[in-house]
Design an enzyme around this catalytic site. Structure first.
Site, PDB file in Angstrom:
ATOM      1  N   THR A 322      68.551  23.382   9.056  1.00 21.51           N
ATOM      2  CA  THR A 322      68.991  24.074  10.314  1.00 21.51           C
ATOM      3  C   THR A 322      67.795  24.194  11.380  1.00 21.51           C
ATOM      4  O   THR A 322      66.622  24.003  10.932  1.00 21.51           O
ATOM      5  CB  THR A 322      69.266  25.506  10.105  1.00 21.51           C
ATOM      6  OG1 THR A 322      70.287  25.480   8.792  1.00 21.51           O
ATOM      7  CG2 THR A 322      69.939  26.488  11.111  1.00 21.51           C
ATOM      8  N   GLY A 403      67.054  27.376   6.239  1.00 22.71           N
ATOM      9  CA  GLY A 403      66.898  27.347   4.972  1.00 22.71           C
ATOM     10  C   GLY A 403      67.943  27.800   4.096  1.00 22.71           C
ATOM     11  O   GLY A 403      67.864  28.095   2.805  1.00 22.71           O
TER      12      GLY A 403
END
Length: 498
Positions: A322, A403
């Site tokens: 991300t 994460g």
């Protein structure tokens, strides 16, 4: 001293955002430009073929959550097997661009979108130097990336080389000329649908047209003297809030960097993760999340924490990739956003005409009855959870991280160090982090831990510690901004290049 600031994990995107803010742009305008450029220069982590979750705040501290989560395609009614890569991992529409539309409507209605997309168009058309992060994830997937659909250019890219993405430049130009809605309806949408059909995805025009970014009130919990805000289900935003609510009830933070402090953070994570399995987009999902944040439930979870001993942890950990970016403009408006294609390189499918790497977020669905069951029109459980903290009713902290399952854990460490220990954003981002669960390089459900002086004491408490390097990319690429009056400071993670 500055009264405006943008941060991101890539220096090109950060520069573009700050140039716009300096010229008087709204935070949402800067954030859209950042998100668009990151879609080009960090194709391994995000793109317009993915999802996004934003929090937007006005100067008075009213926070709006924007969940841009694509829904399952109509054909998924007949899906009998879910794969992690390839065309059969493409199960949902892509809603990232809907979040751009929604944020602009909130903070800069009627603005010209073309200047915001121009840096991304130029980078895709004329090229940009491949960064270390992209090369790392290319090399990490070296055994498979060469076999992915349309990935020839990406597979051969190396750090410092110029990468050109002409098809993606054409798609971004179409968005600039015809408006963001053209991704979902009109000629560009028809080309996207043709691309999907070309690789075996029987998407319908009504699937794209139905894609929405849901916006409304965020979830909230008090922590010390601030109010923390997070996106509602089907994101795991409530999990971050539950962790902090538990820590609030465990009393003042022990000494910074001590084993006692990290033990409490880890155990609060475990307690909150026990409740995460039921989060999805069911009609009662919000009510369930509110229950998790009720004083009685937080009291109960806090009481379950043993201050001296580690709880056993048999749960599977999930990874994904991300980008986090944030902005605060001169009028005090704020954006805290995460944009993602789920796994690094998403589905491993780059659409031939449009150059879009489509995400594989739908691979997180289940085929068994219960929470997060795959059905047409449903949105999958989402790990994206950007945050905003308000103090005295005004925006105070913007924060978030890459994460997947590690997002609530990293946010916990950052908030603990900024709020309890008084560290500035850059200092808090340098603090040692932990990651509870499995990683690419270690399949044990152990406590991955960056170097810290209390590691031996944590082992004595019963934590199975697996050391990872200092400033390890496994611990997430985070960012944070602190706002005090008109003084704004912030930083992007030293584990990245922002």
């Amino acid at each position: 001293m500055t009264d405006h600031l943008a941060i991101s994990p890539h220096p090109m995107a950060t520069a573009v955002g700050n140039e716009l803010l300096a010229a008087g742009a709204a935070a949402a305008e800067a954030a859209v430009a950042i998100g668009a450029l990151l879609s080009v220069v960090m194709p391994h982590f995000c793109g317009i073929g993915g999802d996004a979750v934003w929090l937007a705040a006005d100067a008075e501290g009213t926070v709006t959550a924007i969940n841009g989560i694509g829904q399952a395609f109509s054909f998924t009614e007949n899906v009998a097997q879910i794969e992690m890569r390839g065309p059969r991992s493409i199960l949902t529409t892509a809603a990232a661009i809907r979040t751009w539309e929604t944020a602009i409507a909130l903070q800069a209605p009627g603005c010209d979108i073309a200047p915001l997309l121009e840096p991304a168009i130029k980078a895709a058309r004329d090229g940009f130097p491949v960064g270390a992060s992209q090369e790392f994830w290319t090399q990490f997937r070296a055994d498979e990336i060469g076999n992915w659909l349309g990935f020839e250019t990406y597979a051969e890219a190396r750090q410092g080389q110029k990468m050109i993405q002409p098809a993606l430049a054409g798609t971004l130009s179409a968005l600039s000329e015809n408006g963001l809605d053209s991704f979902y309806q009109g000629d560009l949408a028809a080309r996207i649908l043709a691309d999907l059909r070309n690789i075996g995805i029987n998407a319908r025009p009504e699937d794209l047209a139905a894609t929405r970014a849901e916006h409304g009130a965020p979830m909230q919990v008090a922590y010390r003297d601030v109010l923390l805000h997070a996106p509602p289900p089907p994101t795991q935003g409530v999990t971050t809030l539950e962790i902090m609510g538990i820590l609030d009830r465990l009393g003042p933070a022990p000494e910074m960097g001590s084993a006692d402090d990290y033990h409490l953070m880890v155990e609060a994570v475990k307690a909150a993760f026990l409740d995460r399995g039921r989060i999805d987009d069911a009609d009662d999902a919000r009510a369930y999340a509110e229950k998790l944040l009720s004083p009685a439930h937080l009291d109960e979870r806090a009481a379950s924490v043993d201050r001296q001993s580690a709880r056993a942890w048999p749960h599977v950990f999930e990874t994904a990739d991300t980008v986090y970016f944030a902005a605060r403009d001169r009028k005090g408006r704020c954006i805290s956003a995460l944009q993602s294609t789920y796994y690094d390189w998403g589905s491993g499918c780059c659409l031939p005409q449009t150059g879009i790497i489509w995400h594989n977020r739908g691979a997180s669905f289940r085929l068994t009855d219960g929470p997060n069951r795959l059905r047409p029109g449903r949105r999958p459980f989402h790990t994206l959870t950007p945050g905003i903290a308000t103090r005295g009713g005004k925006p105070y902290l913007l924060y978030g991280t890459q994460g997947a399952d590690g997002q609530p854990q990293t946010s916990c460490v950052i908030l603990r160090h900024m709020i309890d220990h008084g560290l500035a954003p850059n200092e808090a981002l340098h603090a040692p982090r932990f990651l509870l669960g499995r990683t690419f390089s270690d399949s044990r459900d152990s406590l991955k831990l960056e170097p810290m002086r209390g590691s031996n004491a944590l082992q004595a408490m019963g934590h199975e510690v697996s050391p990872i390097p200092a400033l390890s990319p496994l611990a997430g690429l985070a960012g944070a901004i602190r706002i005090e009056g008109n003084e704004v400071i912030g930083a992007s993670d030293p584990r990245g290049a922002g």
